[in-house]
Enzyme design. Structure first.
Site, PDB file in Angstrom:
ATOM      1  N   THR A  60     -18.582  19.557  -2.054  1.00 29.80           N
ATOM      2  CA  THR A  60     -18.862  19.422  -3.328  1.00 29.80           C
ATOM      3  C   THR A  60     -19.357  17.556  -2.809  1.00 29.80           C
ATOM      4  O   THR A  60     -20.492  16.974  -3.188  1.00 29.80           O
ATOM      5  CB  THR A  60     -17.375  19.006  -3.521  1.00 29.80           C
ATOM      6  OG1 THR A  60     -16.810  18.861  -2.776  1.00 29.80           O
ATOM      7  CG2 THR A  60     -17.266  20.608  -4.737  1.00 29.80           C
ATOM      8  N   ASP A  61     -18.965  17.099  -1.657  1.00 28.44           N
ATOM      9  CA  ASP A  61     -19.527  15.484  -1.431  1.00 28.44           C
ATOM     10  C   ASP A  61     -21.153  15.697  -1.729  1.00 28.44           C
ATOM     11  O   ASP A  61     -22.030  14.754  -2.097  1.00 28.44           O
ATOM     12  CB  ASP A  61     -18.807  15.725  -0.232  1.00 28.44           C
ATOM     13  CG  ASP A  61     -19.596  16.018   1.567  1.00 28.44           C
ATOM     14  OD1 ASP A  61     -19.978  16.773   1.007  1.00 28.44           O
ATOM     15  OD2 ASP A  61     -18.798  15.578   2.367  1.00 28.44           O
ATOM     16  N   SER A  72     -14.342   9.380  28.401  1.00 28.88           N
ATOM     17  CA  SER A  72     -13.633  10.282  27.349  1.00 28.88           C
ATOM     18  C   SER A  72     -12.498  11.161  27.835  1.00 28.88           C
ATOM     19  O   SER A  72     -12.561  11.534  29.176  1.00 28.88           O
ATOM     20  CB  SER A  72     -14.658  11.150  27.195  1.00 28.88           C
ATOM     21  OG  SER A  72     -13.420  12.562  26.152  1.00 28.88           O
ATOM     22  N   GLY A 103     -12.908  20.405  16.881  1.00 30.71           N
ATOM     23  CA  GLY A 103     -13.946  21.346  16.804  1.00 30.71           C
ATOM     24  C   GLY A 103     -13.217  22.608  15.767  1.00 30.71           C
ATOM     25  O   GLY A 103     -13.038  23.715  15.339  1.00 30.71           O
ATOM     26  N   GLY A 108     -12.342  21.411  13.268  1.00 26.35           N
ATOM     27  CA  GLY A 108     -12.606  21.236  11.264  1.00 26.35           C
ATOM     28  C   GLY A 108     -11.035  20.468  10.895  1.00 26.35           C
ATOM     29  O   GLY A 108     -11.756  20.106   9.809  1.00 26.35           O
ATOM     30  N   SER A 132     -12.165  16.570  11.389  1.00 23.06           N
ATOM     31  CA  SER A 132     -12.475  15.792  11.833  1.00 23.06           C
ATOM     32  C   SER A 132     -12.916  14.997  12.766  1.00 23.06           C
ATOM     33  O   SER A 132     -12.554  13.115  12.819  1.00 23.06           O
ATOM     34  CB  SER A 132     -13.080  15.180  10.571  1.00 23.06           C
ATOM     35  OG  SER A 132     -13.241  15.234   9.115  1.00 23.06           O
ATOM     36  N   SER A 133     -13.012  15.346  14.460  1.00 22.24           N
ATOM     37  CA  SER A 133     -12.735  14.915  15.444  1.00 22.24           C
ATOM     38  C   SER A 133     -13.460  13.985  15.049  1.00 22.24           C
ATOM     39  O   SER A 133     -14.092  12.980  15.926  1.00 22.24           O
ATOM     40  CB  SER A 133     -12.813  15.332  16.697  1.00 22.24           C
ATOM     41  OG  SER A 133     -13.236  16.660  16.110  1.00 22.24           O
ATOM     42  N   ASP A 168     -15.457  12.750   5.208  1.00 19.91           N
ATOM     43  CA  ASP A 168     -14.977  12.654   6.776  1.00 19.91           C
ATOM     44  C   ASP A 168     -14.779  11.372   7.018  1.00 19.91           C
ATOM     45  O   ASP A 168     -13.580  10.540   7.405  1.00 19.91           O
ATOM     46  CB  ASP A 168     -15.597  13.602   7.536  1.00 19.91           C
ATOM     47  CG  ASP A 168     -16.118  14.927   7.396  1.00 19.91           C
ATOM     48  OD1 ASP A 168     -15.142  15.379   6.338  1.00 19.91           O
ATOM     49  OD2 ASP A 168     -16.402  15.975   7.704  1.00 19.91           O
ATOM     50  N   TYR A 173     -25.115  25.175   7.325  1.00 20.70           N
ATOM     51  CA  TYR A 173     -24.742  24.299   6.220  1.00 20.70           C
ATOM     52  C   TYR A 173     -25.859  23.132   6.241  1.00 20.70           C
ATOM     53  O   TYR A 173     -26.575  23.703   4.555  1.00 20.70           O
ATOM     54  CB  TYR A 173     -24.243  22.656   7.468  1.00 20.70           C
ATOM     55  CG  TYR A 173     -23.654  21.542   6.577  1.00 20.70           C
ATOM     56  CD1 TYR A 173     -22.278  21.455   6.334  1.00 20.70           C
ATOM     57  CD2 TYR A 173     -24.160  20.697   6.540  1.00 20.70           C
ATOM     58  CE1 TYR A 173     -21.431  20.759   5.723  1.00 20.70           C
ATOM     59  CE2 TYR A 173     -23.678  19.716   5.581  1.00 20.70           C
ATOM     60  CZ  TYR A 173     -22.493  19.572   5.138  1.00 20.70           C
ATOM     61  OH  TYR A 173     -21.796  18.719   4.390  1.00 20.70           O
TER      62      TYR A 173
HETATM   63  C1  GLA Z   1     -17.877  18.796   6.716  1.00 26.27           C
HETATM   64  C2  GLA Z   1     -18.950  17.969   6.432  1.00 26.27           C
HETATM   65  C3  GLA Z   1     -18.377  17.054   5.159  1.00 26.27           C
HETATM   66  C4  GLA Z   1     -18.497  18.346   3.458  1.00 26.27           C
HETATM   67  C5  GLA Z   1     -17.774  19.377   4.643  1.00 26.27           C
HETATM   68  C6  GLA Z   1     -17.866  20.316   3.409  1.00 26.27           C
HETATM   69  O1  GLA Z   1     -16.865  18.060   7.016  1.00 26.27           O
HETATM   70  O2  GLA Z   1     -18.798  16.890   7.305  1.00 26.27           O
HETATM   71  O3  GLA Z   1     -19.505  16.066   4.903  1.00 26.27           O
HETATM   72  O4  GLA Z   1     -19.171  18.468   3.390  1.00 26.27           O
HETATM   73  O5  GLA Z   1     -18.324  19.716   5.196  1.00 26.27           O
HETATM   74  O6  GLA Z   1     -16.406  19.916   1.930  1.00 26.27           O
END
Ligand code: GLA
Length: 385
Positions: free
Chosen positions: A36-37, A68, A122, A124, A126-127, A172, A222
């Site tokens: 939705t963002d 790293s 990886g 999901g 937001s690393s 994120d 995406y």
């Molecule tokens: C990824 C993107 C976010 C968002 C999500 C789905 O995490 O980085 O901005 O679009 O997918 O909600």
């Protein structure tokens, strides 16, 4: 600071004078409001208690050197210079943030820094956003500068778009920069206004299970979803000129345009419009401590992401199905971009053991691999320590 990290830093960069800089930024899990963002809609994430940490020291020249620990690799670039052809892919996030901040006139000198993380890569969660935001804070500190957190999040998103080729929304980076302990953030992605909603119940936990699969094509899919959303808007606009983004439409408007739309585009639109409504309801239900309503909305979100938006995968579906059979689980859904990654569940504290056991016993049989699991609370956003 952790002496072990100082020693690790010195192992790679040698001993030097000058104070250490230590920044940290969390990963996130989105409770609801998926895809939705970038449609000017609403999201409802929390910052998790897993972080990327940067332990650095300012340099006197414009070089940035990063080691790293997860990649076991050194990367080096100059603040203003071009990207080296052989630059490791992971280092591009840092290069991008440095560039975004340089363009704002905030970065001249470089730094040496050790990068460590407890955010699963990886998964999901937001690393990459946590890496961008933590790096941004450290580079600013090395240059004796500060920046508003909203601007920092936007700089990190810019890096992701331009240096990692991922056309992400703002969720994120925003929650990683601005999460608040014991609160979920209802973010309006159109004007970036936000409401921090307390998560009151001491007996409720946020539980995350990682499928440990990451399907290829994530970026391509995406981008394809973004394009489909734009096509839905273009059709809606013809009848309803005030519609600038899917955020501005409701289901009856969409229904009104059904015949003029490709059926796939119609379903994409239906997901986004219904998900925005679910997100607002969820925030209110959570504020009222109404976990059973929250749970129902999570299942509905998953179904919509699977059937209308087409971003789930069999492993995510299996984890949600397993979670739904465990007593004490309020709800579960895939979280993040999809095509692998993790599910998020809202669970009674006492049910965590049963849920873990159920996934441990059933997921490998059905999907041929183990899931990684942990419970988390909502933590703070990025900070300098
Ligand atoms: C990824 C993107 C976010 C968002 C999500 C789905 O995490 O980085 O901005 O679009 O997918 O909600």
């Amino acid at each position: 600071m952790d002496q072990h990290l100082e020693q690790e830093f010195e192992k790679h960069f040698g001993k030097s004078s000058g104070p250490f800089i230590h920044s940290q930024a969390p990963g996130r899990v989105n409770l609801i409001g998926e895809h939705t963002d970038y449609n000017d809609g609403f999201v409802f994430p929390i910052a998790i208690d897993r972080f990327t940490s940067i332990i650095g020291k300012a340099r006197t020249d414009a070089k940035i050197r990063l080691f790293s620990t997860t990649q076991n690799q050194m990367a080096e670039f100059s603040v203003a210079g071009p990207v080296a052809k052989d630059a490791p892919k992971w280092s591009l996030y840092a290069k991008g943030v440095a560039e975004a901040l340089r363009q704002r006139g905030l970065v001249k000198t470089g730094m040496d820094a050790l990068v460590t993380t407890t955010v699963p890569i990886g998964g999901g969660l937001s690393s990459s956003a946590s890496f961008e935001v933590a790096t941004g804070m450290a580079i600013l500190a090395a240059n004796g500068k500060t920046l508003d957190k909203v601007e920092l999040a936007l700089a990190a998103q810019w890096a992701e778009h331009n240096y990692a080729g991922m056309p992400c929304g703002i969720m994120d980076q925003f929650i990683s920069a601005m999460g608040e302990k014991d609160h979920a953030m209802l973010l309006d992605c159109r004007d970036l206004s936000r409401r921090q909603v307390p998560m009151k119940d001491a007996d409720m936990r946020i539980f995350i299970a990682d499928t440990n699969v990451k399907h290829e094509l994530v970026q391509g899919e995406y981008q394809a979803r973004r394009n489909q959303c734009e096509r839905a808007v273009a059709t809606l606009k013809k009848k309803f000129p005030t519609v600038k983004a899917l955020r501005d439409a409701d289901l009856s408007m969409l229904e009104n345009c059904r015949l003029e739309m490709d059926p796939t585009v119609f379903r994409r639109g239906r997901h986004v419009i219904s998900e925005n409504a679910r997100t607002l309801q969820f925030a209110d239900a959570m504020a009222a401590g109404d976990w059973s309503t929250c749970g129902k909305l999570m299942y509905a979100s998953h179904t919509s992401l699977r059937d209308d938006y087409g971003v789930s995968c069999p492993e995510l579906d299996v984890l949600v199905e397993i979670a739904a059979t465990v007593k004490g689980v309020y709800g579960a859904r895939m979280t993040g971009g999809g095509f692998g990654g993790s599910i998020v569940a809202m669970v009674q504290r006492q049910a965590i053991e049963a849920l873990t056991a159920a996934i441990d016993s059933q997921y490998p049989k059905r999907c041929g691999k183990q899931a990684s699991m942990f419970a988390t609370t909502a933590g703070d956003g990025a900070k300098l320590l």
